[in-house]
Scaffold this motif. Sequence first.
Motif, PDB file in Angstrom:
ATOM      1  N   ALA A 178       8.068  21.529  -9.609  1.00  0.00           N
ATOM      2  CA  ALA A 178       7.924  21.974 -11.002  1.00  0.00           C
ATOM      3  C   ALA A 178       7.491  23.434 -11.057  1.00  0.00           C
ATOM      4  O   ALA A 178       7.981  24.215 -11.881  1.00  0.00           O
ATOM      5  CB  ALA A 178       6.919  21.089 -11.722  1.00  0.00           C
ATOM      6  N   MET A 179       6.604  23.802 -10.130  1.00  0.00           N
ATOM      7  CA  MET A 179       6.097  25.174 -10.124  1.00  0.00           C
ATOM      8  C   MET A 179       7.213  26.156  -9.790  1.00  0.00           C
ATOM      9  O   MET A 179       7.394  27.178 -10.457  1.00  0.00           O
ATOM     10  CB  MET A 179       4.970  25.284  -9.097  1.00  0.00           C
ATOM     11  N   LEU A 180       7.997  25.835  -8.733  1.00  0.00           N
ATOM     12  CA  LEU A 180       9.089  26.713  -8.329  1.00  0.00           C
ATOM     13  C   LEU A 180      10.095  26.878  -9.465  1.00  0.00           C
ATOM     14  O   LEU A 180      10.593  27.980  -9.732  1.00  0.00           O
ATOM     15  CB  LEU A 180       9.783  26.163  -7.081  1.00  0.00           C
ATOM     16  N   LYS A 181      10.365  25.761 -10.131  1.00  0.00           N
ATOM     17  CA  LYS A 181      11.329  25.791 -11.224  1.00  0.00           C
ATOM     18  C   LYS A 181      10.856  26.728 -12.326  1.00  0.00           C
ATOM     19  O   LYS A 181      11.610  27.531 -12.877  1.00  0.00           O
ATOM     20  CB  LYS A 181      11.512  24.363 -11.778  1.00  0.00           C
ATOM     21  N   LYS A 182       9.572  26.608 -12.598  1.00  0.00           N
ATOM     22  CA  LYS A 182       8.972  27.418 -13.671  1.00  0.00           C
ATOM     23  C   LYS A 182       9.040  28.906 -13.304  1.00  0.00           C
ATOM     24  O   LYS A 182       9.433  29.742 -14.117  1.00  0.00           O
ATOM     25  CB  LYS A 182       7.520  26.953 -13.872  1.00  0.00           C
ATOM     26  N   ILE A 183       8.676  29.205 -12.060  1.00  0.00           N
ATOM     27  CA  ILE A 183       8.699  30.607 -11.619  1.00  0.00           C
ATOM     28  C   ILE A 183      10.104  31.175 -11.749  1.00  0.00           C
ATOM     29  O   ILE A 183      10.308  32.278 -12.248  1.00  0.00           O
ATOM     30  CB  ILE A 183       8.209  30.722 -10.154  1.00  0.00           C
ATOM     31  N   LYS A 184      11.074  30.366 -11.323  1.00  0.00           N
ATOM     32  CA  LYS A 184      12.468  30.788 -11.358  1.00  0.00           C
ATOM     33  C   LYS A 184      12.919  31.077 -12.798  1.00  0.00           C
ATOM     34  O   LYS A 184      13.515  32.116 -13.084  1.00  0.00           O
ATOM     35  CB  LYS A 184      13.341  29.675 -10.766  1.00  0.00           C
ATOM     36  N   SER A 185      12.587  30.174 -13.693  1.00  0.00           N
ATOM     37  CA  SER A 185      13.064  30.337 -15.065  1.00  0.00           C
ATOM     38  C   SER A 185      12.368  31.520 -15.740  1.00  0.00           C
ATOM     39  O   SER A 185      12.979  32.253 -16.517  1.00  0.00           O
ATOM     40  CB  SER A 185      12.855  29.046 -15.859  1.00  0.00           C
ATOM     41  N   ASP A 186      11.097  31.716 -15.377  1.00  0.00           N
ATOM     42  CA  ASP A 186      10.388  32.878 -15.929  1.00  0.00           C
ATOM     43  C   ASP A 186      11.049  34.175 -15.473  1.00  0.00           C
ATOM     44  O   ASP A 186      11.215  35.109 -16.243  1.00  0.00           O
ATOM     45  CB  ASP A 186       8.923  32.871 -15.472  1.00  0.00           C
ATOM     46  N   THR A 238       0.825  -1.205   0.000  1.00  0.00           N
ATOM     47  CA  THR A 238       0.000   0.000   0.000  1.00  0.00           C
ATOM     48  C   THR A 238       0.863   1.260   0.000  1.00  0.00           C
ATOM     49  O   THR A 238       0.362   2.357   0.193  1.00  0.00           O
ATOM     50  CB  THR A 238      -0.924   0.021   1.235  1.00  0.00           C
ATOM     51  N   LEU A 239       2.161   1.075  -0.243  1.00  0.00           N
ATOM     52  CA  LEU A 239       3.084   2.210  -0.211  1.00  0.00           C
ATOM     53  C   LEU A 239       2.651   3.303  -1.192  1.00  0.00           C
ATOM     54  O   LEU A 239       2.581   4.477  -0.856  1.00  0.00           O
ATOM     55  CB  LEU A 239       4.493   1.712  -0.565  1.00  0.00           C
ATOM     56  N   LEU A 240       2.335   2.899  -2.417  1.00  0.00           N
ATOM     57  CA  LEU A 240       1.957   3.854  -3.447  1.00  0.00           C
ATOM     58  C   LEU A 240       0.695   4.605  -3.042  1.00  0.00           C
ATOM     59  O   LEU A 240       0.561   5.811  -3.250  1.00  0.00           O
ATOM     60  CB  LEU A 240       1.731   3.114  -4.767  1.00  0.00           C
ATOM     61  N   LEU A 241      -0.218   3.874  -2.423  1.00  0.00           N
ATOM     62  CA  LEU A 241      -1.488   4.445  -1.988  1.00  0.00           C
ATOM     63  C   LEU A 241      -1.266   5.564  -0.981  1.00  0.00           C
ATOM     64  O   LEU A 241      -1.853   6.637  -1.061  1.00  0.00           O
ATOM     65  CB  LEU A 241      -2.334   3.331  -1.374  1.00  0.00           C
ATOM     66  N   TRP A 242      -0.381   5.284  -0.023  1.00  0.00           N
ATOM     67  CA  TRP A 242      -0.153   6.262   1.040  1.00  0.00           C
ATOM     68  C   TRP A 242       0.786   7.376   0.600  1.00  0.00           C
ATOM     69  O   TRP A 242       0.562   8.544   0.899  1.00  0.00           O
ATOM     70  CB  TRP A 242       0.421   5.568   2.283  1.00  0.00           C
ATOM     71  N   ALA A 243       1.877   6.996  -0.076  1.00  0.00           N
ATOM     72  CA  ALA A 243       2.907   7.983  -0.392  1.00  0.00           C
ATOM     73  C   ALA A 243       2.608   8.724  -1.689  1.00  0.00           C
ATOM     74  O   ALA A 243       3.045   9.866  -1.857  1.00  0.00           O
ATOM     75  CB  ALA A 243       4.265   7.285  -0.481  1.00  0.00           C
ATOM     76  N   GLY A 244       1.848   8.099  -2.567  1.00  0.00           N
ATOM     77  CA  GLY A 244       1.575   8.665  -3.887  1.00  0.00           C
ATOM     78  C   GLY A 244       1.148  10.136  -3.886  1.00  0.00           C
ATOM     79  O   GLY A 244       1.778  10.964  -4.553  1.00  0.00           O
ATOM     80  N   PRO A 245       0.111  10.485  -3.116  1.00  0.00           N
ATOM     81  CA  PRO A 245      -0.338  11.871  -3.131  1.00  0.00           C
ATOM     82  C   PRO A 245       0.744  12.857  -2.722  1.00  0.00           C
ATOM     83  O   PRO A 245       0.856  13.943  -3.295  1.00  0.00           O
ATOM     84  CB  PRO A 245      -1.476  11.874  -2.113  1.00  0.00           C
ATOM     85  N   PHE A 246       1.571  12.472  -1.725  1.00  0.00           N
ATOM     86  CA  PHE A 246       2.628  13.382  -1.275  1.00  0.00           C
ATOM     87  C   PHE A 246       3.709  13.532  -2.345  1.00  0.00           C
ATOM     88  O   PHE A 246       4.210  14.621  -2.586  1.00  0.00           O
ATOM     89  CB  PHE A 246       3.225  12.873   0.045  1.00  0.00           C
ATOM     90  N   VAL A 247       4.051  12.402  -2.977  1.00  0.00           N
ATOM     91  CA  VAL A 247       5.041  12.443  -4.057  1.00  0.00           C
ATOM     92  C   VAL A 247       4.550  13.391  -5.152  1.00  0.00           C
ATOM     93  O   VAL A 247       5.285  14.270  -5.613  1.00  0.00           O
ATOM     94  CB  VAL A 247       5.280  11.023  -4.633  1.00  0.00           C
ATOM     95  N   LEU A 248       3.296  13.231  -5.534  1.00  0.00           N
ATOM     96  CA  LEU A 248       2.726  14.088  -6.579  1.00  0.00           C
ATOM     97  C   LEU A 248       2.733  15.549  -6.152  1.00  0.00           C
ATOM     98  O   LEU A 248       3.059  16.434  -6.935  1.00  0.00           O
ATOM     99  CB  LEU A 248       1.295  13.657  -6.895  1.00  0.00           C
ATOM    100  N   MET A 249       2.397  15.798  -4.881  1.00  0.00           N
ATOM    101  CA  MET A 249       2.332  17.173  -4.409  1.00  0.00           C
ATOM    102  C   MET A 249       3.714  17.832  -4.445  1.00  0.00           C
ATOM    103  O   MET A 249       3.862  18.947  -4.937  1.00  0.00           O
ATOM    104  CB  MET A 249       1.777  17.216  -2.984  1.00  0.00           C
ATOM    105  N   PHE A 250       4.728  17.106  -3.963  1.00  0.00           N
ATOM    106  CA  PHE A 250       6.070  17.687  -3.943  1.00  0.00           C
ATOM    107  C   PHE A 250       6.613  17.869  -5.358  1.00  0.00           C
ATOM    108  O   PHE A 250       7.259  18.866  -5.661  1.00  0.00           O
ATOM    109  CB  PHE A 250       7.021  16.830  -3.095  1.00  0.00           C
ATOM    110  N   TRP A 251       6.272  16.930  -6.206  1.00  0.00           N
ATOM    111  CA  TRP A 251       6.704  17.034  -7.602  1.00  0.00           C
ATOM    112  C   TRP A 251       6.083  18.284  -8.226  1.00  0.00           C
ATOM    113  O   TRP A 251       6.739  19.058  -8.920  1.00  0.00           O
ATOM    114  CB  TRP A 251       6.306  15.771  -8.363  1.00  0.00           C
ATOM    115  N   GLY A 252       4.808  18.520  -7.951  1.00  0.00           N
ATOM    116  CA  GLY A 252       4.105  19.691  -8.476  1.00  0.00           C
ATOM    117  C   GLY A 252       4.720  20.983  -7.962  1.00  0.00           C
ATOM    118  O   GLY A 252       4.963  21.928  -8.717  1.00  0.00           O
ATOM    119  N   LEU A 253       4.989  21.001  -6.640  1.00  0.00           N
ATOM    120  CA  LEU A 253       5.601  22.189  -6.037  1.00  0.00           C
ATOM    121  C   LEU A 253       6.958  22.487  -6.671  1.00  0.00           C
ATOM    122  O   LEU A 253       7.260  23.624  -7.036  1.00  0.00           O
ATOM    123  CB  LEU A 253       5.802  21.960  -4.534  1.00  0.00           C
TER     124      LEU A 253
END
Lengths: 177, 162
Positions: B128-136, B111-126
């Motif tokens: 990506a967003m920071l990277k984008k802001i920086k490059s802009d 059930t690792l993916l079930l529990w950790a998945g949302p957090f992994v996705l959230m941090f990945w999103g954050l």
Amino acid sequence: MKKQSMTPLVIFGLLVILLVGGLINAKYIRDVPSPLIDKPVPKFSLPTVEDQKQMFSSEELKGQVSLVNIWASWCVSCRAEHDILNYAARLGVKIYGINYKDEISDARQWLQVRGNPYVKSAHDLEGRIGIDWGVYGVPETFVIDKKGMIRYKHTGPVYRDDLDKKILPLIKELEAE
Amino acid sequence: MKHTLLMTIALILFSLVSLQVQAGPRGAPKEPIVFENTQVENDYLELSEELRCLVCQNQNLIDSNADLAGDLRREVAKMLKQGKNKEQVKDFMVDRYGDFVLYDPPFKAQTLLLWAGPFVLMFWGLFAMLKKIKSDKAENSAESLELSEQEKEKLQAILKNK
């Protein structure tokens, strides 16, 4: 084209694969994996449908490869698989029944009208033994090996394909063990 | 006209009767569950909310009207009355129906993916967003806001035409 602009497309593609895969497999989604696989059959001792003075005990499932089929006269899909069970019995497959939450008269009439493929059927009026077997939707069929261990569970009606491609080969394999 | 009406009523009555015949599992009569001890009753209510009905898989035991849910509720009540604790009842259910029966699945390899998945996705999103802001930001500061010679000429042309 910048490298970055490909990312959404790739993510979209992966999502499509995931979701289409989910749709294709949707009919299996109701199947709850059974924790009983490779465990001994749950113990029980119940009167049989055929004769309420006679008992059917889980001990009898040892020493041979057999099927245990959970059935009921009120169960519509049981009708669909009954002919397949009759056919399997004619092939020499030992099938034991657990008659789940049924009136004895209805169960007897069912066997009389549709034929009786079972060596014997236990009469589980209250469904208590069904809980021990993890039954959540009748019909369910279990393959039991010589040691009395559950080796496979099939949820829902057994169709000809399930019998020919999965259950019969498995029985053959277990008989060689 | 009257005839048709009578026929219709008869037909409806008949189908109701045949529906009765078709109805689900039979078996022992159902008694309401009564508790003498409020602690046991609370445990029962909590468990009935935490355990899933296997028939209607998006409902817990207490919400579900399925016959099996009723049987499982009675089983839970019986075990608690016998003095078993909540963990023992949960283990009983998991032994038979697997982790799926729990609305709150345990944390383990499966059930690792079930529990950790949302957090992994959230941090990945954050990230990506920071990277984008920086490059802009970098792009904005690097590109001067002054017009090039070519652009100046274009601007002059537009203004002249006016």
